[in-house]
Design a protein around this motif. Structure first.
Motif: not given
Length: 93
Positions: A51-68
């Motif tokens: 399953e992991a092989a079917q996904w690609s990490i594209t970027e790091n983002i800060t989701l709304r309401g989160r600090l990390e």
């Protein structure tokens, strides 16, 4: 945490917690990415290797309401279709 909450007049089943909040924010982000599907890098890392092989990490983002920051993963198929040249189909008169 999952369970029934509320008063008798307004009783509902709900789920709360950080994973639920992250999923809700990723649902918002998914509307803006190729394929309209998004997951966190943490979820992809926890998946089995097929399953992991079917996904690609594209970027790091800060989701709304989160600090990390959250690693944004999208399906490889969506990335490939976004970058593949589109085929033009001749129109018959």
């Amino acid at each position: 945490v999952a369970g029934n909450v509320g008063a008798r007049e307004r009783f509902e089943y709900t789920v709360i917690g950080d994973p639920v909040n992250e999923a809700a924010r990723l649902s918002e982000v998914a509307k803006t990415v190729p394929g309209n599907v998004a997951a966190s890098g943490r979820a992809v890392a926890a998946a089995d290797s097929a399953e992991a092989a079917q996904w690609s990490i594209t970027e790091n983002i800060t989701l709304r309401g989160r600090l990390e920051q959250t690693e944004l993963a999208i399906p490889c198929d969506a990335l490939e279709s976004e970058t593949a040249p589109s085929e033009s189909v001749p129109v018959q008169p």
